[in-house]
Design an enzyme around this catalytic site. Structure first.
Site, PDB file in Angstrom:
ATOM      1  N   GLY A   1       0.748  -1.273   0.166  1.00  0.00           N
ATOM      2  CA  GLY A   1       0.148  -0.002   0.016  1.00  0.00           C
ATOM      3  C   GLY A   1       0.798   1.211  -0.108  1.00  0.00           C
ATOM      4  O   GLY A   1       0.314   2.549  -0.051  1.00  0.00           O
TER       5      GLY A   1
ATOM      6  N   CYS B   1       4.809  -5.053  -0.857  1.00  0.00           N
ATOM      7  CA  CYS B   1       4.444  -3.907  -1.637  1.00  0.00           C
ATOM      8  C   CYS B   1       4.520  -4.367  -3.208  1.00  0.00           C
ATOM      9  O   CYS B   1       5.200  -5.069  -3.465  1.00  0.00           O
ATOM     10  CB  CYS B   1       5.363  -2.923  -1.349  1.00  0.00           C
ATOM     11  SG  CYS B   1       5.069  -2.053   0.270  1.00  0.00           S
TER      12      CYS B   1
ATOM     13  N   ARG C   1       2.887  -2.011  -5.890  1.00  0.00           N
ATOM     14  CA  ARG C   1       2.515  -0.879  -7.019  1.00  0.00           C
ATOM     15  C   ARG C   1       4.184   0.102  -6.771  1.00  0.00           C
ATOM     16  O   ARG C   1       4.666   0.249  -8.085  1.00  0.00           O
ATOM     17  CB  ARG C   1       1.418   0.206  -6.626  1.00  0.00           C
ATOM     18  CG  ARG C   1       1.386   1.131  -7.454  1.00  0.00           C
ATOM     19  CD  ARG C   1       0.254   2.069  -7.029  1.00  0.00           C
ATOM     20  NE  ARG C   1      -1.015   1.333  -6.675  1.00  0.00           N
ATOM     21  CZ  ARG C   1      -1.851   0.883  -7.607  1.00  0.00           C
ATOM     22  NH1 ARG C   1      -1.529   1.338  -8.916  1.00  0.00           N
ATOM     23  NH2 ARG C   1      -3.010   0.275  -7.165  1.00  0.00           N
TER      24      ARG C   1
ATOM     25  N   CYS D   1     -13.477  -0.296 -29.985  1.00  0.00           N
ATOM     26  CA  CYS D   1     -14.874   0.200 -30.234  1.00  0.00           C
ATOM     27  C   CYS D   1     -15.586   0.486 -29.175  1.00  0.00           C
ATOM     28  O   CYS D   1     -16.764   0.103 -29.078  1.00  0.00           O
ATOM     29  CB  CYS D   1     -15.439  -0.702 -31.176  1.00  0.00           C
ATOM     30  SG  CYS D   1     -14.255  -1.205 -32.503  1.00  0.00           S
TER      31      CYS D   1
HETATM   32  C1  LIG Z   1      -2.296  -6.126  -3.737  1.00  0.00           C
HETATM   33  C2  LIG Z   1      -1.979  -6.611  -2.424  1.00  0.00           C
HETATM   34  C3  LIG Z   1      -0.862  -6.162  -1.968  1.00  0.00           C
HETATM   35  C4  LIG Z   1       0.110  -5.239  -2.713  1.00  0.00           C
HETATM   36  O1  LIG Z   1      -0.404  -3.822  -2.767  1.00  0.00           O
HETATM   37  P1  LIG Z   1       0.313  -2.653  -3.131  1.00  0.00           P
HETATM   38  O2  LIG Z   1      -0.697  -1.416  -2.996  1.00  0.00           O
HETATM   39  O3  LIG Z   1       0.558  -2.664  -4.673  1.00  0.00           O
HETATM   40  O4  LIG Z   1       1.446  -2.355  -2.371  1.00  0.00           O
HETATM   41  C5  LIG Z   1      -0.382  -6.380  -0.790  1.00  0.00           C
HETATM   42  N1  LIG Z   1      -0.878  -7.225  -0.148  1.00  0.00           N
HETATM   43  C6  LIG Z   1      -2.224  -8.006  -0.275  1.00  0.00           C
HETATM   44  C7  LIG Z   1      -2.976  -8.784   0.554  1.00  0.00           C
HETATM   45  C8  LIG Z   1      -2.438  -7.464  -1.569  1.00  0.00           C
HETATM   46  O5  LIG Z   1      -3.855  -7.803  -1.918  1.00  0.00           O
END
Ligand SMILES: *Cc1c(COP(=O)(O)O)cnc(C)c1O
Length: 402
Positions: free
Chosen positions: A233, A269, A271, A346
């Protein structure tokens, strides 16, 4: 060092196919490794940083990251097999996610997943039955869906009515049920409460509160607390590609909440690891104006890169000019204009950026979308309309690798 992959027009011309309009994901694996090192370096002792594979599960990404991260977090049996195939039998894997099957449990046990994050009582019993059948003891964490609301992130998985985790009030019962599961070993708690949190201090405060909750649950209910997984996150800002989540400030704020005798803290993590070091390149195929609005039609679109439409944002981009015009008619061009960057599908939803200002855009130029490495290709519906897939190119020390 702030890094962001911005390929030059020369690099794009050198690595993409010349016999068709440009449409490619271009990944910079050196930058990816640098980014992962920059995130892990400030973390205090007693922590481990995993990569959440779902953000981008390409084998070349996994192989680049394997030496840098503690291991991989996966959410499906398919991801387990993909990690094992790409990065071998020794890389550490932890698994979470809702909606579990017996086959998931079989794969967890057969392929050396070190710990399962359990999200319901039924999943607890499935895991216990599978581990008992295999004659194994499977380490688990219970995933907690917090009681209170959590502000500040783009996506919220916990502290709200969602399908994730076991709600906080039901955790004592889950602990009791886990105690009766002889083939499971409860080692602690898992939290992944928010995604894309751009507030490092706020995220540290959330993690500290989760850690405190884990300690108090363990104390009250007699759990030998070895591990607290605080999820992923850590945020990025698509509206400001130069902005960075302050991982050093986050680590410094969290450090006082760790203790030398544990529990060990894990992060997972996706993203923030994968976003910055890939670009999605689309050649401009056509330009037009309808009802007073200008549109650029791109070779590509949301079937390759669904992220901007799923988040309803204008994705950051640059225009890479390309000289040369092979046709006897005038080259379509717009200068100092507002233009909507639309894909080749489309459907009017196939838009990557809406009414954005450009100094100049011409048919044959290439639009380079930045920050395209996470939740891009991996979340997209590649075969809708059956257009050709993009090239997917991975540069390692300046060379495209297979
Ligand atoms: C998607 C997810 C993550 C990674 O989240 P990011 O926002 O990409 O860092 C980590 N743990 C769980 C359980 C997830 O579903």
């Amino acid at each position: 060092m702030t890094t962001l992959y911005r390929p030059s027009a020369e690099t794009v011309a050198a690595v993409t196919r010349a016999d068709r309009p440009v449409c490619a994901f271009l990944h910079d694996l050196d930058g990816l490794r640098r980014q992962a090192r920059a995130l892990t370096a400030p973390l205090p002792p007693g922590t481990a940083f995993f990569y959440a594979v779902k953000a981008n599960s390409d084998p070349r990404v996994l192989r680049a990251l394997a030496p840098v991260v503690a291991g991989f977090e996966v959410a499906s049996a398919g991801e387990v097999l993909r990690v094992r195939e790409a990065a071998g039998p020794d890389i550490r894997i932890v698994m979470g996610g809702p909606a579990r099957t017996e086959e998931d449990m079989r794969v967890v046990l057969a392929h050396g997943v070190e710990r399962l994050h359990v999200e319901s009582l039924h999943a607890l019993h499935l895991a216990n039955a599978a581990a008992a059948r295999a004659g194994a003891v499977l380490p688990i964490l219970l995933r907690v869906n917090l009681a209170g609301p959590v502000p500040g992130a783009t996506l919220t998985m916990g502290g709200a009515a969602t399908q994730f985790g076991i709600e906080e009030a039901a955790i004592p019962d889950a602990i009791a049920a886990a105690r009766d599961c002889r083939a499971l070993r409860l080692e602690g708690f898992h939290f992944h409460t928010v995604s894309n949190n751009r507030d490092a201090a706020g995220h540290a405060a959330l993690c500290a509160a989760e850690l405190a909750l884990a300690r108090s649950l363990a104390r009250e209910h007699g759990v030998d607390l070895r591990i607290v997984n605080l999820g992923g996150g850590w945020g990025v800002d698509y509206a400001d590609p130069g902005w960075r989540f302050d991982a050093a400030a986050f680590a410094a704020a969290l450090a006082p909440h760790l203790a030398p005798d544990g529990p060990a803290v894990q992060f997972e993590c996706g993203r923030i690891v994968a976003a910055y070091h890939a670009a999605y390149l689309c050649e401009v195929l056509d330009l037009k104006r309808t009802h007073g609005r200008a549109f650029a039609l791109l070779r590509g679109g949301t079937h390759h890169f669904r992220l901007p439409s799923s988040w309803a944002h204008d994705h950051p981009f640059r225009i890479l000019p390309r000289e040369g015009w092979p046709h006897p008619w005038a080259r379509p061009a717009l200068t100092d204009a507002r233009v909507t960057l639309a894909g080749e599908l489309c459907t009017p939803k196939d838009v990557l950026a809406r009414d954005v200002a450009v100094a100049r855009i011409r048919v044959g130029d290439v639009v380079c979308f930045e920050m395209a490495g996470a939740y891009g290709w991996d979340i997209s519906h590649h075969d809708f309309l059956r257009h050709a897939h993009p090239e997917r190119l991975f540069l390692d020390r300046g060379e495209v690798i297979a």
